[in-house]
Design an enzyme around this catalytic site. Structure first.
Site, mmCIF file in Angstrom:
data_model
loop_
_atom_site.group_PDB
_atom_site.id
_atom_site.type_symbol
_atom_site.label_atom_id
_atom_site.label_comp_id
_atom_site.label_asym_id
_atom_site.label_seq_id
_atom_site.Cartn_x
_atom_site.Cartn_y
_atom_site.Cartn_z
ATOM 1 N N ASN A 155 42.273 -13.326 9.278
ATOM 2 C CA ASN A 155 40.842 -13.630 9.335
ATOM 3 C C ASN A 155 40.575 -14.725 10.364
ATOM 4 O O ASN A 155 41.404 -15.613 10.572
ATOM 5 C CB ASN A 155 40.346 -14.091 7.958
ATOM 6 C CG ASN A 155 40.459 -12.992 6.919
ATOM 7 O OD1 ASN A 155 39.695 -12.041 6.931
ATOM 8 N ND2 ASN A 155 41.436 -13.119 6.036
ATOM 9 N N LEU A 156 39.397 -14.650 10.988
ATOM 10 C CA LEU A 156 39.068 -15.547 12.082
ATOM 11 C C LEU A 156 37.768 -16.308 11.830
ATOM 12 O O LEU A 156 36.921 -15.888 11.044
ATOM 13 C CB LEU A 156 38.915 -14.761 13.382
ATOM 14 C CG LEU A 156 40.120 -13.941 13.843
ATOM 15 C CD1 LEU A 156 39.725 -13.033 14.992
ATOM 16 C CD2 LEU A 156 41.271 -14.852 14.253
ATOM 17 N N MET A 160 32.586 -12.774 19.146
ATOM 18 C CA MET A 160 33.317 -14.029 18.989
ATOM 19 C C MET A 160 34.661 -14.004 19.724
ATOM 20 O O MET A 160 34.955 -14.908 20.517
ATOM 21 C CB MET A 160 33.545 -14.336 17.511
ATOM 22 C CG MET A 160 34.368 -15.591 17.277
ATOM 23 S SD MET A 160 34.548 -16.057 15.542
ATOM 24 C CE MET A 160 35.490 -14.690 14.899
ATOM 25 N N TYR A 181 36.041 0.269 7.411
ATOM 26 C CA TYR A 181 36.466 -0.533 8.567
ATOM 27 C C TYR A 181 37.975 -0.407 8.767
ATOM 28 O O TYR A 181 38.458 -0.227 9.894
ATOM 29 C CB TYR A 181 36.074 -1.985 8.331
ATOM 30 C CG TYR A 181 36.447 -2.942 9.431
ATOM 31 C CD1 TYR A 181 35.771 -2.937 10.642
ATOM 32 C CD2 TYR A 181 37.465 -3.882 9.257
ATOM 33 C CE1 TYR A 181 36.096 -3.832 11.653
ATOM 34 C CE2 TYR A 181 37.803 -4.777 10.255
ATOM 35 C CZ TYR A 181 37.114 -4.747 11.454
ATOM 36 O OH TYR A 181 37.446 -5.630 12.452
ATOM 37 N N LYS A 198 40.306 1.046 11.979
ATOM 38 C CA LYS A 198 41.300 0.220 12.657
ATOM 39 C C LYS A 198 42.680 0.871 12.646
ATOM 40 O O LYS A 198 43.427 0.792 13.632
ATOM 41 C CB LYS A 198 41.356 -1.164 12.002
ATOM 42 C CG LYS A 198 40.148 -2.039 12.297
ATOM 43 C CD LYS A 198 40.050 -2.336 13.782
ATOM 44 C CE LYS A 198 38.938 -3.291 14.129
ATOM 45 N NZ LYS A 198 38.864 -3.584 15.574
ATOM 46 N N ARG A 210 43.087 -16.750 1.315
ATOM 47 C CA ARG A 210 42.860 -16.166 2.628
ATOM 48 C C ARG A 210 43.485 -17.032 3.717
ATOM 49 O O ARG A 210 43.552 -18.259 3.606
ATOM 50 C CB ARG A 210 41.360 -16.001 2.906
ATOM 51 C CG ARG A 210 40.689 -14.865 2.158
ATOM 52 C CD ARG A 210 41.172 -13.516 2.617
ATOM 53 N NE ARG A 210 40.532 -12.431 1.893
ATOM 54 C CZ ARG A 210 40.997 -11.883 0.787
ATOM 55 N NH1 ARG A 210 42.129 -12.343 0.250
ATOM 56 N NH2 ARG A 210 40.371 -10.882 0.206
ATOM 57 N N LEU A 240 42.930 -4.725 19.274
ATOM 58 C CA LEU A 240 42.856 -5.663 18.166
ATOM 59 C C LEU A 240 42.599 -4.926 16.862
ATOM 60 O O LEU A 240 41.558 -4.287 16.691
ATOM 61 C CB LEU A 240 41.756 -6.710 18.400
ATOM 62 C CG LEU A 240 42.225 -8.010 19.059
ATOM 63 C CD1 LEU A 240 42.754 -7.726 20.463
ATOM 64 C CD2 LEU A 240 41.106 -9.034 19.110
ATOM 65 N N GLY A 241 43.565 -4.996 15.966
ATOM 66 C CA GLY A 241 43.433 -4.419 14.645
ATOM 67 C C GLY A 241 42.859 -5.442 13.676
ATOM 68 O O GLY A 241 42.115 -6.346 14.058
ATOM 69 N N SER A 242 43.238 -5.320 12.410
ATOM 70 C CA SER A 242 42.734 -6.215 11.373
ATOM 71 C C SER A 242 43.692 -6.190 10.187
ATOM 72 O O SER A 242 44.315 -5.155 9.895
ATOM 73 C CB SER A 242 41.346 -5.765 10.906
ATOM 74 O OG SER A 242 40.977 -6.405 9.698
ATOM 75 N N SER A 243 43.792 -7.316 9.490
ATOM 76 C CA SER A 243 44.649 -7.358 8.304
ATOM 77 C C SER A 243 44.114 -6.461 7.190
ATOM 78 O O SER A 243 44.821 -6.187 6.213
ATOM 79 C CB SER A 243 44.805 -8.799 7.800
ATOM 80 O OG SER A 243 43.549 -9.374 7.499
ATOM 81 N N CYS A 244 42.868 -5.977 7.342
ATOM 82 C CA CYS A 244 42.320 -4.997 6.399
ATOM 83 C C CYS A 244 43.110 -3.690 6.439
ATOM 84 O O CYS A 244 42.996 -2.869 5.521
ATOM 85 C CB CYS A 244 40.863 -4.685 6.728
ATOM 86 S SG CYS A 244 39.751 -6.082 6.645
ATOM 87 N N HIS A 287 31.201 -13.622 8.260
ATOM 88 C CA HIS A 287 32.404 -13.726 7.453
ATOM 89 C C HIS A 287 32.343 -15.009 6.627
ATOM 90 O O HIS A 287 31.388 -15.777 6.719
ATOM 91 C CB HIS A 287 33.638 -13.718 8.351
ATOM 92 C CG HIS A 287 33.941 -12.393 8.945
ATOM 93 N ND1 HIS A 287 33.633 -12.057 10.247
ATOM 94 C CD2 HIS A 287 34.509 -11.284 8.412
ATOM 95 C CE1 HIS A 287 34.007 -10.821 10.494
ATOM 96 N NE2 HIS A 287 34.537 -10.316 9.402
ATOM 97 N N GLY A 339 33.614 -5.777 24.049
ATOM 98 C CA GLY A 339 33.055 -6.723 23.080
ATOM 99 C C GLY A 339 32.983 -8.131 23.623
ATOM 100 O O GLY A 339 33.207 -9.109 22.908
#
Length: 305
Positions: A161-162, A11, A132, A136, A205, A101-105, A175, A7
Site C-alpha cells: 500500500n502507498l 500519485m 481490481y 491486476k 497494513r 505495476l501490480g498490487s498486493s491485492c 486510500h 498515469g
C-alpha cells in the site's frame, strides 16, 4: 533512456516524473486528452511515433475499500482494458522493456504472510477488492505470456500500500492514510472529542511512501535483467490500523479519543509482502513512517487547506 509513464497525473506517475529530474532520462507522460489509453489505436499510434525504450505502467482506476465495494465492475473493466491495451501496444511496436505495476491485492486472501510472489493465483481473492485484483493479475499474466510467446522483457512489480505526494484526500475516493490525515485534521480543527475507526483497528497494513516506489522503479530499469518476473516492493514490516491513527494524531496534534465501528468492513487481516527479492537486488525504502507521514501532511496542508 526514453520512458513512457502511463498515469502521469496520478500519485505514482507524478512521483516518478518528479524524481526522474535527478536522473538522465527523458520522460514522456501524456495526459488523457493527448492519449486515450482506453482507445487501442490511439495508444498504439502514440507509442509508434514516440518510440520509447521502456514503459512504466502506472495508470489505473484506484480507490479505497468503499470505492472498490461500490464499483467492482468499473475497477475490473477499466483496469483490465488498460493492461490489455498497454501490453498489446508495446508488443506491436517492439518496446524493449515494460515495467508493470501490480498490487498486493493480487494475493489470495488466505495467503500466509509475508506474501511470497509464488503465491499469486494459489487461492481465493479478497472479495472487497476482487475486481481490481483480477485486473491486476490479468495484466501481470499478459506480461508473462508475452515473454514466453514473443521473447519480450516485460515484468511486474507488486507494491505494498502507498501514500504520499499527490495522493487523493477525498474521503470518497482515497486510500486509508490520506483519508485518515484529512479526517483527523478536520477533527482537530473542529475541536472534536473523537474520531471513528472502521473495524477493531487490529487489521495490519504495510504502507510505503510513494516517492520510495518511484525510486525503485527508476532503479529497476537500470537492473532490469536482474529482476524476477514478479517482485514485491515494500518495507518488510507493518503496523496496525490503530497504530497509523495514533501516529497521524500525534503528527496533527489531535488529542481526542478513537471509537470503533465493528459493523464496517476492514478487509484482509494482514497484507505484508516478502522483500527477499528486494534485498537480493540491494534496494530498500528510504523513508520511515514518521518521515513519510510528515511530508504527506505538509503536502495536504499546502495543497488542500
Amino acid at each position: 533512456m526514453k520512458i513512457f509513464v502511463t498515469g502521469g497525473s496520478g500519485m505514482v506517475g507524478r512521483n516518478i516524473i518528479a524524481l526522474s529530474q535527478s536522473h538522465n532520462h527523458e520522460i514522456i507522460a501524456p495526459s488523457s486528452k493527448e492519449v486515450n489509453l482506453m482507445d487501442f489505436d490511439s495508444l498504439s499510434s502514440f507509442i509508434k511515433n514516440a518510440r520509447p525504450d521502456a514503459i512504466i505502467h502506472c495508470a489505473g482506476l484506484v480507490g479505497g475499500i468503499q470505492a472498490n465495494i461500490k464499483s467492482p465492475f468499473d475497477f475490473a473493466h477499466i483496469n483490465s482494458l488498460l493492461g490489455i491495451n498497454i501490453i498489446k501496444a508495446a508488443l506491436d511496436n517492439n518496446v524493449e522493456k515494460v515495467l508493470n505495476l501490480g498490487s498486493s491485492c493480487m494475493y489470495p486472501r488466505d495467503a500466509v504472510n509475508p506474501l511470497n510472489e509464488n503465491d499469486i493465483l494459489k487461492g481465493e481473492l479478497e472479495p472487497t477488492n476482487e475486481g481490481y485484483a483480477i485486473a491486476k493479475v490479468l495484466t501481470a499474466r499478459l506480461c508473462d505470456y508475452a515473454n514466453v510467446q514473443y521473447g519480450t522483457n516485460y515484468k511486474t512489480v507488486i507494491p505494498c500500500n502507498l501514500y504520499g505526494y499527490w495522493d487523493k484526500f477525498d474521503p470518497n475516493h482515497s486510500h486509508m492514510i490520506p483519508a485518515v490525515i484529512r479526517k483527523i485534521h478536520e477533527a482537530k480543527v473542529a475541536d472534536a472529542d473523537s474520531v471513528e475507526i472502521w473495524g477493531d483497528g487490529k487489521t495490519r497494513r504495510e504502507f510505503m511512501f510513494a516517492e520510495d516506489l518511484a525510486d525503485f522503479c527508476l532503479f529497476a530499469l537500470s537492473k532490469f535483467n536482474a529482476l524476477e518476473q514478479l517482485t514485491n516492493v515494500g518495507l518488510g514490516f507493518d503496523y496496525s490500523i490503530s497504530d497509523y491513527y495514533t501516529a497521524i494524531a500525534e503528527l496533527v496534534g489531535f488529542e481526542g479519543e478513537f471509537t470503533y465501528d465493528l459493523s464496517k468492513p476492514a478487509g484482509m487481516k494482514q497484507k505484508l509482502v516478502s522483500v527477499k527479492r528486494l534485498e537480493h537486488l540491494g534496494w530498500s525504502a528510504k523513508h520511515s513512517l514518521t518521515q513519510g507521514l510528515e511530508k504527506t501532511y505538509q503536502f495536504y496542508l499546502k495543497e488542500h487547506c
